[in-house]
Motif scaffolding. Structure first.
Motif, PDB file in Angstrom:
ATOM      1  N   LEU A 168       1.407 -10.491  -3.098  1.00  0.00           N
ATOM      2  CA  LEU A 168       1.702 -11.024  -1.768  1.00  0.00           C
ATOM      3  C   LEU A 168       1.040 -12.368  -1.514  1.00  0.00           C
ATOM      4  O   LEU A 168       1.569 -13.190  -0.759  1.00  0.00           O
ATOM      5  N   LYS A 181      10.886 -10.069   4.909  1.00  0.00           N
ATOM      6  CA  LYS A 181      11.361  -9.204   3.825  1.00  0.00           C
ATOM      7  C   LYS A 181      10.962  -9.725   2.452  1.00  0.00           C
ATOM      8  O   LYS A 181      10.851 -10.926   2.238  1.00  0.00           O
ATOM      9  N   ILE A 220      12.597  -4.899   0.933  1.00  0.00           N
ATOM     10  CA  ILE A 220      11.424  -4.296   1.552  1.00  0.00           C
ATOM     11  C   ILE A 220      11.130  -5.081   2.832  1.00  0.00           C
ATOM     12  O   ILE A 220      10.869  -6.283   2.785  1.00  0.00           O
ATOM     13  N   THR A 221      11.166  -4.403   3.980  1.00  0.00           N
ATOM     14  CA  THR A 221      10.887  -5.040   5.265  1.00  0.00           C
ATOM     15  C   THR A 221       9.401  -4.906   5.586  1.00  0.00           C
ATOM     16  O   THR A 221       8.811  -3.851   5.380  1.00  0.00           O
ATOM     17  N   VAL A 222       8.817  -5.986   6.103  1.00  0.00           N
ATOM     18  CA  VAL A 222       7.403  -6.005   6.465  1.00  0.00           C
ATOM     19  C   VAL A 222       7.288  -6.049   7.986  1.00  0.00           C
ATOM     20  O   VAL A 222       7.896  -6.894   8.633  1.00  0.00           O
ATOM     21  N   THR A 257       3.054  -2.764   7.446  1.00  0.00           N
ATOM     22  CA  THR A 257       3.806  -1.692   6.829  1.00  0.00           C
ATOM     23  C   THR A 257       4.975  -2.280   6.048  1.00  0.00           C
ATOM     24  O   THR A 257       5.694  -3.136   6.534  1.00  0.00           O
ATOM     25  N   PHE A 258       5.155  -1.792   4.809  1.00  0.00           N
ATOM     26  CA  PHE A 258       6.219  -2.244   3.927  1.00  0.00           C
ATOM     27  C   PHE A 258       7.195  -1.083   3.750  1.00  0.00           C
ATOM     28  O   PHE A 258       6.837  -0.049   3.213  1.00  0.00           O
ATOM     29  N   LEU A 274       1.546  -5.227  -3.737  1.00  0.00           N
ATOM     30  CA  LEU A 274       2.366  -4.097  -3.330  1.00  0.00           C
ATOM     31  C   LEU A 274       3.018  -3.556  -4.596  1.00  0.00           C
ATOM     32  O   LEU A 274       3.639  -4.310  -5.347  1.00  0.00           O
TER      33      LEU A 274
END
Length: 84
Positions: free
Chosen positions: A63, A49, A31-33, A80-81, A11
């Motif tokens: 990742l 996160k 950053i929330t996943v 989605t990040f 990412l």
């Protein structure tokens, strides 16, 4: 058991101009996943996160080495990040 992501899974943090933000830190910019699949995302520095200063190196988060793991339904889905 969860499934770890394999291969090249990175990412990249970008600035307002689309350039790699080499000084980006998730500590101040979590950053929330999320995913469209039913299940749990684990293995990151926070719950679902990226939240540690060391999560990104020169603006890129690996990742796979961070341990992103998904436990849940199989099939096609989207991860989605989103910056918090």
């Amino acid at each position: 058991n969860g499934t770890a992501f394999t291969g090249t899974n990175t990412l990249t943090a970008l600035d307002a101009y689309g350039n790699t933000a080499t000084g980006f830190s998730a500590a101040g910019n979590n950053i929330t996943v999320t995913t469209t699949l039913t299940g749990a995302i684990t293995g990151l520095s926070g719950t679902n996160k990226l939240s540690s200063a060391g999560d990104f190196t020169s603006g890129v988060a690996n990742l796979t080495s961070l341990g992103l793991t998904f436990t849940g339904t199989t099939g096609a889905g989207t991860f989605t990040f989103t910056p918090v």
